[in-house]
Design a protein around this motif. Sequence first.
Motif, PDB file in Angstrom:
ATOM      1  N   TYR A   1     -35.877  -2.357  -2.917  1.00  0.00           N
ATOM      2  CA  TYR A   1     -37.158  -1.825  -3.331  1.00  0.00           C
ATOM      3  C   TYR A   1     -37.972  -2.722  -3.509  1.00  0.00           C
ATOM      4  CZ  TYR A   1     -36.300  -3.762  -7.498  1.00  0.00           C
ATOM      5  OH  TYR A   1     -36.326  -4.812  -8.709  1.00  0.00           O
ATOM      6  N   ASP A   2     -38.700  -3.019  -2.904  1.00  0.00           N
ATOM      7  CA  ASP A   2     -39.862  -4.293  -2.520  1.00  0.00           C
ATOM      8  C   ASP A   2     -40.894  -4.039  -4.423  1.00  0.00           C
ATOM      9  OD1 ASP A   2     -42.417  -5.766  -2.447  1.00  0.00           O
ATOM     10  OD2 ASP A   2     -41.786  -6.124  -0.627  1.00  0.00           O
ATOM     11  N   PRO A   3     -40.790  -5.290  -5.092  1.00  0.00           N
ATOM     12  CA  PRO A   3     -41.432  -4.676  -6.210  1.00  0.00           C
ATOM     13  C   PRO A   3     -42.689  -4.587  -6.282  1.00  0.00           C
ATOM     14  CG  PRO A   3     -41.064  -7.072  -6.158  1.00  0.00           C
ATOM     15  CD  PRO A   3     -40.500  -6.661  -4.870  1.00  0.00           C
ATOM     16  N   ILE A   4     -43.664  -4.655  -4.971  1.00  0.00           N
ATOM     17  CA  ILE A   4     -44.708  -4.141  -5.263  1.00  0.00           C
ATOM     18  C   ILE A   4     -45.505  -3.287  -4.798  1.00  0.00           C
ATOM     19  CG2 ILE A   4     -46.947  -5.783  -4.623  1.00  0.00           C
ATOM     20  CD1 ILE A   4     -45.729  -8.523  -5.022  1.00  0.00           C
ATOM     21  N   LYS A   5     -45.333  -3.392  -3.020  1.00  0.00           N
ATOM     22  CA  LYS A   5     -45.621  -2.365  -1.445  1.00  0.00           C
ATOM     23  C   LYS A   5     -44.802  -1.260  -2.003  1.00  0.00           C
ATOM     24  CE  LYS A   5     -42.666  -3.268   1.925  1.00  0.00           C
ATOM     25  NZ  LYS A   5     -42.253  -3.726   3.606  1.00  0.00           N
ATOM     26  N   ASP A   6     -44.345  -1.031  -2.394  1.00  0.00           N
ATOM     27  CA  ASP A   6     -43.125   0.105  -3.266  1.00  0.00           C
ATOM     28  C   ASP A   6     -43.756   0.961  -3.937  1.00  0.00           C
ATOM     29  OD1 ASP A   6     -41.828  -0.064  -0.467  1.00  0.00           O
ATOM     30  OD2 ASP A   6     -39.976  -0.548  -1.510  1.00  0.00           O
ATOM     31  N   PHE A   7     -44.650  -0.074  -5.025  1.00  0.00           N
ATOM     32  CA  PHE A   7     -44.757   1.091  -6.334  1.00  0.00           C
ATOM     33  C   PHE A   7     -46.789   1.442  -6.620  1.00  0.00           C
ATOM     34  CE2 PHE A   7     -40.473  -0.401  -6.830  1.00  0.00           C
ATOM     35  CZ  PHE A   7     -39.835   0.593  -7.392  1.00  0.00           C
ATOM     36  N   THR A   8     -46.487   1.938  -7.554  1.00  0.00           N
ATOM     37  CA  THR A   8     -48.523   2.053  -8.028  1.00  0.00           C
ATOM     38  C   THR A   8     -48.949   1.589  -8.790  1.00  0.00           C
ATOM     39  OG1 THR A   8     -48.966   3.738  -6.025  1.00  0.00           O
ATOM     40  CG2 THR A   8     -50.199   3.333  -8.013  1.00  0.00           C
ATOM     41  N   PRO A   9     -49.054   0.757  -9.477  1.00  0.00           N
ATOM     42  CA  PRO A   9     -49.645   0.402 -10.900  1.00  0.00           C
ATOM     43  C   PRO A   9     -50.202   0.756 -12.111  1.00  0.00           C
ATOM     44  CG  PRO A   9     -49.427  -1.730  -9.725  1.00  0.00           C
ATOM     45  CD  PRO A   9     -49.725  -0.150  -9.047  1.00  0.00           C
ATOM     46  N   ILE A  10     -49.466   1.798 -13.257  1.00  0.00           N
ATOM     47  CA  ILE A  10     -50.126   2.591 -13.566  1.00  0.00           C
ATOM     48  C   ILE A  10     -51.084   2.359 -15.139  1.00  0.00           C
ATOM     49  CG2 ILE A  10     -50.307   4.733 -15.232  1.00  0.00           C
ATOM     50  CD1 ILE A  10     -47.564   5.806 -13.324  1.00  0.00           C
ATOM     51  N   GLY A  11     -50.067   1.874 -15.674  1.00  0.00           N
ATOM     52  CA  GLY A  11     -50.817   0.261 -16.897  1.00  0.00           C
ATOM     53  C   GLY A  11     -49.256  -0.456 -17.441  1.00  0.00           C
ATOM     54  N   GLN A  12     -49.799  -1.253 -17.993  1.00  0.00           N
ATOM     55  CA  GLN A  12     -48.319  -1.988 -19.161  1.00  0.00           C
ATOM     56  C   GLN A  12     -48.071  -1.143 -20.335  1.00  0.00           C
ATOM     57  OE1 GLN A  12     -47.539  -6.865 -21.189  1.00  0.00           O
ATOM     58  NE2 GLN A  12     -48.717  -6.201 -19.125  1.00  0.00           N
ATOM     59  N   MET A  13     -47.206  -1.198 -21.304  1.00  0.00           N
ATOM     60  CA  MET A  13     -47.965  -0.260 -22.184  1.00  0.00           C
ATOM     61  C   MET A  13     -47.222  -1.649 -23.195  1.00  0.00           C
ATOM     62  SD  MET A  13     -44.905   2.735 -20.975  1.00  0.00           S
ATOM     63  CE  MET A  13     -45.377   4.312 -22.079  1.00  0.00           C
ATOM     64  N   VAL A  14     -45.564  -1.755 -23.364  1.00  0.00           N
ATOM     65  CA  VAL A  14     -45.372  -3.052 -24.821  1.00  0.00           C
ATOM     66  C   VAL A  14     -45.143  -4.363 -24.203  1.00  0.00           C
ATOM     67  CG1 VAL A  14     -44.895  -0.967 -26.003  1.00  0.00           C
ATOM     68  CG2 VAL A  14     -42.935  -2.007 -25.034  1.00  0.00           C
ATOM     69  N   GLN A  15     -44.908  -5.830 -25.367  1.00  0.00           N
ATOM     70  CA  GLN A  15     -44.667  -6.920 -24.902  1.00  0.00           C
ATOM     71  C   GLN A  15     -43.410  -6.817 -25.877  1.00  0.00           C
ATOM     72  OE1 GLN A  15     -47.333  -9.801 -23.337  1.00  0.00           O
ATOM     73  NE2 GLN A  15     -48.417  -8.998 -22.315  1.00  0.00           N
ATOM     74  N   GLY A  16     -42.816  -7.918 -26.003  1.00  0.00           N
ATOM     75  CA  GLY A  16     -41.892  -7.748 -27.005  1.00  0.00           C
ATOM     76  C   GLY A  16     -40.673  -9.512 -26.907  1.00  0.00           C
ATOM     77  N   TYR A  17     -40.161  -9.319 -28.146  1.00  0.00           N
ATOM     78  CA  TYR A  17     -39.224 -10.749 -28.007  1.00  0.00           C
ATOM     79  C   TYR A  17     -37.670 -10.245 -27.928  1.00  0.00           C
ATOM     80  CZ  TYR A  17     -43.704 -13.491 -27.942  1.00  0.00           C
ATOM     81  OH  TYR A  17     -44.564 -13.474 -26.949  1.00  0.00           O
ATOM     82  N   MET A  18     -36.683 -10.955 -28.756  1.00  0.00           N
ATOM     83  CA  MET A  18     -35.457 -10.931 -28.348  1.00  0.00           C
ATOM     84  C   MET A  18     -35.203 -11.706 -29.394  1.00  0.00           C
ATOM     85  SD  MET A  18     -34.821 -10.777 -24.345  1.00  0.00           S
ATOM     86  CE  MET A  18     -35.151 -12.298 -24.161  1.00  0.00           C
ATOM     87  N   LEU A  19     -33.430 -10.971 -30.228  1.00  0.00           N
ATOM     88  CA  LEU A  19     -32.776 -11.939 -31.089  1.00  0.00           C
ATOM     89  C   LEU A  19     -31.739 -12.184 -30.764  1.00  0.00           C
ATOM     90  CD1 LEU A  19     -32.132  -9.363 -34.037  1.00  0.00           C
ATOM     91  CD2 LEU A  19     -33.110 -11.634 -33.835  1.00  0.00           C
ATOM     92  N   MET A  20     -31.007 -13.707 -31.012  1.00  0.00           N
ATOM     93  CA  MET A  20     -29.832 -14.005 -30.768  1.00  0.00           C
ATOM     94  C   MET A  20     -28.643 -13.937 -31.658  1.00  0.00           C
ATOM     95  SD  MET A  20     -29.420 -18.486 -30.311  1.00  0.00           S
ATOM     96  CE  MET A  20     -27.476 -19.042 -29.748  1.00  0.00           C
ATOM     97  N   VAL A  21     -27.781 -13.175 -30.915  1.00  0.00           N
ATOM     98  CA  VAL A  21     -27.169 -12.398 -31.963  1.00  0.00           C
ATOM     99  C   VAL A  21     -25.150 -12.980 -32.352  1.00  0.00           C
ATOM    100  CG1 VAL A  21     -28.515 -11.276 -33.202  1.00  0.00           C
ATOM    101  CG2 VAL A  21     -27.250 -10.541 -30.962  1.00  0.00           C
TER     102      VAL A  21
END
Length: 323
Positions: free
Chosen positions: A111-131
């Motif tokens: 797939y092509d990450p740009i031309k194959d999709f219609t952007p609708i909206g971002q939802m969340v941003q987050g971080y991670m744990l080192m475990v």
Amino acid sequence: MKFKQLGAIALTSLAAALGSGQASAQAYPSRPITIMVGSTPGSTTDGLARALGAVITKETGQPVIVDNRAGASGGIAAQATARAAPDGYTLFITTNTTQAANPHLFKKLVYDPIKDFTPIGQMVQGYMLMVVSPTSKAKTVGEFIALAKQAPGKLSFGAGSSSARIGVELFQHMSGTQLTYVPYKGNPQAVMDLVGGQTDVMIVDLTTSLPQVKAGKLRALGVSSPARSPLVPGVPTIAESGLPGYVANHWNALYGPAGLPAPVVQKLNELMRKAMATDALREFAEQNGMETHPTSPQELASFQLAELDRWGKIIKDAGIQPE
């Protein structure tokens, strides 16, 4: 760069589409909607899809089906969405894995990450744990680095998303360590193998890691955010634990197939914003170390272009060769 050129075209087309025509979206949706998810049940993306689906059903009366198609770092779900009819009945909640990192990790994408999709909206941003496992000799980030340096390549890390993989790849690059990468179809599976002792470490979203930490089945060494997380205030940041400047994040956004009609895009963006404003979605985000961040389609398109460049630099600096 290829993606910059495609991105400029995509942004122009998106602006034109959203600004043209007055076709009514009142009849949409008139039948069930499917949300494609490129990860297994129990993941952050899966949780967001089900929470959004519940709001869409409440607002429109139409059922929402979450279709989990894990594998190929989200590529299976991405391809299925790209091939779907652009009518608003097949949507895609995904992450920086498919839309920003994969183009730099794979020589050939389905797939092509740009031309194959219609952007609708971002939802969340987050971080991670080192475990790590509670049986690990490492009780701090510094101790883990020391263990890894004693036996280069002996310790392993699992990852079921590009965010989880790049989080560790960046860690290796900055700490001068060498770990062995073990790929998984999804982060929940990778976490369970870490609990079982099949791998040695992960840097992964809080959705899948924090419950295991609270249950005493994993030990948290550090958080990937710039500041400590209120969910685990006693856990230091990786940056303050010996790797100044270390930050690794992830984000989720809503897309449709390319060519989605402007009225449908606008309707879906409105529904997404309503969902993100609910107590259920805000609590889901907070409990999983994320912040709600709803945007317009144009803002998501611009953000994705910047992320393509950012993830490309991280991957290049880490010395990762495309597969």
